[in-house]
Design a protein around this motif. Structure first.
Motif, PDB file in Angstrom:
ATOM      1  N   PRO A  49      42.860  85.437  59.182  1.00  0.00           N
ATOM      2  CA  PRO A  49      43.548  86.252  58.162  1.00  0.00           C
ATOM      3  C   PRO A  49      42.882  86.151  56.790  1.00  0.00           C
ATOM      4  O   PRO A  49      42.480  85.065  56.368  1.00  0.00           O
ATOM      5  CB  PRO A  49      44.969  85.693  58.149  1.00  0.00           C
ATOM      6  CG  PRO A  49      44.907  84.383  58.833  1.00  0.00           C
ATOM      7  CD  PRO A  49      43.701  84.357  59.699  1.00  0.00           C
ATOM      8  N   TRP A  56      45.683  86.798  62.935  1.00  0.00           N
ATOM      9  CA  TRP A  56      46.277  88.123  63.145  1.00  0.00           C
ATOM     10  C   TRP A  56      46.099  88.533  64.592  1.00  0.00           C
ATOM     11  O   TRP A  56      45.005  88.362  65.175  1.00  0.00           O
ATOM     12  CB  TRP A  56      45.600  89.177  62.258  1.00  0.00           C
ATOM     13  CG  TRP A  56      45.913  89.037  60.796  1.00  0.00           C
ATOM     14  CD1 TRP A  56      46.974  88.393  60.231  1.00  0.00           C
ATOM     15  CD2 TRP A  56      45.138  89.564  59.715  1.00  0.00           C
ATOM     16  NE1 TRP A  56      46.927  88.484  58.868  1.00  0.00           N
ATOM     17  CE2 TRP A  56      45.806  89.206  58.520  1.00  0.00           C
ATOM     18  CE3 TRP A  56      43.965  90.305  59.633  1.00  0.00           C
ATOM     19  CZ2 TRP A  56      45.319  89.561  57.260  1.00  0.00           C
ATOM     20  CZ3 TRP A  56      43.485  90.671  58.374  1.00  0.00           C
ATOM     21  CH2 TRP A  56      44.163  90.289  57.211  1.00  0.00           C
ATOM     22  N   GLU A  60      49.205  89.003  54.965  1.00  0.00           N
ATOM     23  CA  GLU A  60      49.658  90.327  55.400  1.00  0.00           C
ATOM     24  C   GLU A  60      50.999  90.225  56.136  1.00  0.00           C
ATOM     25  O   GLU A  60      51.158  89.400  57.035  1.00  0.00           O
ATOM     26  CB  GLU A  60      48.584  90.908  56.319  1.00  0.00           C
ATOM     27  CG  GLU A  60      48.918  92.206  57.005  1.00  0.00           C
ATOM     28  CD  GLU A  60      49.003  93.382  56.041  1.00  0.00           C
ATOM     29  OE1 GLU A  60      48.037  93.597  55.287  1.00  0.00           O
ATOM     30  OE2 GLU A  60      50.046  94.066  56.056  1.00  0.00           O
ATOM     31  N   SER A 106      45.146  91.010  66.972  1.00  0.00           N
ATOM     32  CA  SER A 106      44.352  92.246  66.896  1.00  0.00           C
ATOM     33  C   SER A 106      44.743  93.253  67.968  1.00  0.00           C
ATOM     34  O   SER A 106      44.354  94.418  67.905  1.00  0.00           O
ATOM     35  CB  SER A 106      42.870  91.919  67.063  1.00  0.00           C
ATOM     36  OG  SER A 106      42.639  91.448  68.397  1.00  0.00           O
ATOM     37  N   TYR A 149      51.285  87.641  64.234  1.00  0.00           N
ATOM     38  CA  TYR A 149      50.349  86.507  64.174  1.00  0.00           C
ATOM     39  C   TYR A 149      50.340  85.775  65.512  1.00  0.00           C
ATOM     40  O   TYR A 149      51.293  85.871  66.304  1.00  0.00           O
ATOM     41  CB  TYR A 149      50.759  85.534  63.063  1.00  0.00           C
ATOM     42  CG  TYR A 149      50.452  86.022  61.655  1.00  0.00           C
ATOM     43  CD1 TYR A 149      51.154  87.094  61.103  1.00  0.00           C
ATOM     44  CD2 TYR A 149      49.464  85.410  60.877  1.00  0.00           C
ATOM     45  CE1 TYR A 149      50.883  87.544  59.815  1.00  0.00           C
ATOM     46  CE2 TYR A 149      49.185  85.849  59.579  1.00  0.00           C
ATOM     47  CZ  TYR A 149      49.896  86.916  59.058  1.00  0.00           C
ATOM     48  OH  TYR A 149      49.634  87.361  57.789  1.00  0.00           O
ATOM     49  N   TYR A 173      51.289  92.656  60.062  1.00  0.00           N
ATOM     50  CA  TYR A 173      50.727  92.320  61.372  1.00  0.00           C
ATOM     51  C   TYR A 173      51.530  91.203  62.041  1.00  0.00           C
ATOM     52  O   TYR A 173      52.135  90.372  61.362  1.00  0.00           O
ATOM     53  CB  TYR A 173      49.276  91.824  61.247  1.00  0.00           C
ATOM     54  CG  TYR A 173      48.305  92.816  60.651  1.00  0.00           C
ATOM     55  CD1 TYR A 173      48.406  94.189  60.896  1.00  0.00           C
ATOM     56  CD2 TYR A 173      47.257  92.366  59.851  1.00  0.00           C
ATOM     57  CE1 TYR A 173      47.496  95.085  60.355  1.00  0.00           C
ATOM     58  CE2 TYR A 173      46.343  93.268  59.304  1.00  0.00           C
ATOM     59  CZ  TYR A 173      46.473  94.625  59.555  1.00  0.00           C
ATOM     60  OH  TYR A 173      45.571  95.504  59.023  1.00  0.00           O
ATOM     61  N   LYS A 229      55.877  89.931  62.913  1.00  0.00           N
ATOM     62  CA  LYS A 229      55.508  90.180  61.513  1.00  0.00           C
ATOM     63  C   LYS A 229      56.343  89.278  60.612  1.00  0.00           C
ATOM     64  O   LYS A 229      57.572  89.340  60.640  1.00  0.00           O
ATOM     65  CB  LYS A 229      55.759  91.648  61.144  1.00  0.00           C
ATOM     66  CG  LYS A 229      54.896  92.633  61.917  1.00  0.00           C
ATOM     67  CD  LYS A 229      55.268  94.083  61.636  1.00  0.00           C
ATOM     68  CE  LYS A 229      54.445  95.012  62.520  1.00  0.00           C
ATOM     69  NZ  LYS A 229      54.810  96.432  62.369  1.00  0.00           N
TER      70      LYS A 229
END
Lengths: 353, 353
Positions: free
Chosen positions: A146, A193, A150, A195, A155, A153, A176
């Motif tokens: 990261p 994060w 954020e 993806s 994790y 998103y 999130k």
């Protein structure tokens, strides 16, 4: 790597980049960041790790024509047309069924079609490392280191391994977070994060469905037998549309264990909204981002996109201004990620009006 | 009133309503407030006070085609084509020369083409009162009773007459005031907005040019003789273009005396900018003004105009958003009157780009 098949997932609705994106032409098919569409870039950046022959494109019926037109290098049989949109678990299960018919001993690499990748070489290196580390796990997840706290998103928490070349054992997937938690996650050094890029042995993925989504697995068994016959599109549609609508994250990854994480640093962004373009495109001296014909006087921090015609911004700050397909969107940057609210207010179906 | 001729002045550039207005299609020719263009409304609202036969249209060459197309009811010979734009004094002098050839004993009623009039009947009553009061003055000016301490208009000071039916003797013309002065003007009850609507005996107007703009009057004498000949367009152009570029207010009205003022209350606005539309069009419950296809969520105080295609405004306040001729303008309402600054930044000539 001859047993690795990439599945590029390009379903989904065209909400977040309205008016440029519509349900007919969704984000993956738009040249948002340059001359190529996001899905064309997604195919290209796999080379030479994964050739076109082992790249599958998962799309809805409504996108078939544009997808085939944009990706003439992909063999026609590699387009997997979902009977109906049922989120990523159904999508990937359907792809896994197709794949087992082609190659009993294959790996399935799931790739969202609409990502930005700043460093394609690092991207391929990272994927290769995942493929190396797949044996002995239930699957590999690629976790983005990261860059900021954020909150948009999910994790993934994982444990640092003793060997640098090894995957990190995944501890848990987390939703999130709020800003405070996101800041903690970043500090810890063990959160990444999510993806949405995953790798499984194909037969293991199907086994995970059996264990964690038994009802879906039942349908998969029916679909498996239907796929060996012809003229059964209606039956396939019936069975597929009865599959639970849930993401692969919720349906499988958060429930099952035994995953390994490969930390990833390849300039990733999911370009989730107009405002996110500012992270992927160069700004002028007043922090404005321009794509297309524009004029700006006393404009600061604006994101201006025109597919045709001039956009003039005068004395405005931190606005998103888009002209596309003859329609116009104006909203503050900090509201751009909430665009669905506007779209809901427009008449359905979502289309150029 | 058979001797009164209306001159509707529709010269001028298309800056303030860009991108809808351009130098080719200026404000008077645009249906800004309804199905008819402003100049069509200007012609219509004279009926039955002044018939089409005595309505003259003063325009530049570039607007001739659209003007004739929009006003088929006006006799062809009533279009007076200015050789080149030279502000209102040259425009009206040229019209006065044309008029004296038609009718030696006429009155000239000068009307800007781009005004909003909320109450056409009151408008005609007011004009009629001016015509009645013209004898014994050098001309009649129509002064709008001010509704707010507007700093964007010029003012006219006049003395209240003892008889209600009489004109108010004009004391002086004053420039656009600052906010403090504007507030004083309003309080006094003797200041009016200068509407730019004037009435003269045509021969008196020409005499005023002789007295107060002698150089221009010299050119008028040359033009008078040229207008009686044919095939002399080049000479007319040469002489006309050498006339001083100055408004009738500065050139004549502020210098000469002996004018009478008729107070006017007919819902007047000069619709000087996009933001001024808010005064002439109905607003929704969030004070937004919409013309054309639109969607608004969390929008307040915005002015949204589309000639085609949808404009969606989401989470924005006090913006002007215009889509016209394929181009887009976005600016805060309080900058809309300063639009010339933006236009200067666009390439010349001003046109759809």
């Amino acid at each position: 790597m001859k047993d690795v098949y990439a599945v590029i997932m390009a379903g989904g609705r065209g909400e977040r980049f309205w008016p440029l994106s519509t349900d007919q032409l969704t984000k993956p098919f738009i040249p948002l960041l340059g001359p190529k569409s996001l899905i064309q870039e997604a195919v290209d950046r796999l080379h030479p790790l994964i050739p076109n022959e082992r790249t599958l494109i998962s799309i809805g019926k409504v996108h078939e024509e544009v997808a085939r037109a944009q990706l003439p290098m992909i063999p026609p049989e590699n387009f997997i047309i979902e009977p109906i949109g049922r989120d990523t678990s159904a999508c990937l299960a359907f792809c896994a069924l197709h794949l087992e018919r082609r190659d009993q001993d294959s790996m399935l690499l799931a790739l969202p079609a609409d990502h930005f990748v700043g460093d394609p070489e690092a991207y391929r290196r990272t994927l290769a490392k995942g493929i190396e580390n797949l044996p002995g796990t239930n699957g590999i997840v690629f976790g983005i280191t990261p860059e900021r706290p954020e909150t948009g998103y999910g994790y993934i928490q994982a444990e640092k391994p003793t060997e640098a070349s090894a995957a990190w054992p995944v501890t848990r997937f987390v939703e999130k977070p709020d800003a405070v938690k996101a800041a903690e996650y970043i500090k810890s050094g063990t959160y990444f994060w999510n993806s949405g890029i995953f790798l499984w042995q194909n037969r293991v993925l199907l086994e995970l469905f059996r264990l964690h989504m038994p009802q879906t697995h039942e349908r998969l068994c029916k679909l498996r037998s239907l796929l060996s016959r012809s003229g059964v599109d209606d039956e396939i549609f019936q069975v597929f549309s009865s599959i639970e609508r849930i993401s692969i994250d919720f349906g499988i990854m958060e429930k099952a264990g035994g995953f390994g994480l490969i930390p990833a640093n390849f300039g990733w962004d999911d370009i989730g909204s107009w405002a996110a373009l500012a992270r992927a495109l160069p700004a002028d001296e007043n922090a404005n981002i321009f794509q297309g014909s524009h004029a700006a006087v006393d404009a600061n921090g604006c994101i201006v996109y025109s597919d045709k015609g001039l956009i003039a911004v005068f004395g405005a700050s931190d606005l998103v201004v888009v002209q596309a397909k003859g329609n116009v969107l104006v909203c503050p940057k900090d509201r751009a990620s909430d665009l669905k609210r506007l779209i809901r207010a427009l008449d359905q179906p979502l289309a150029t009006k």
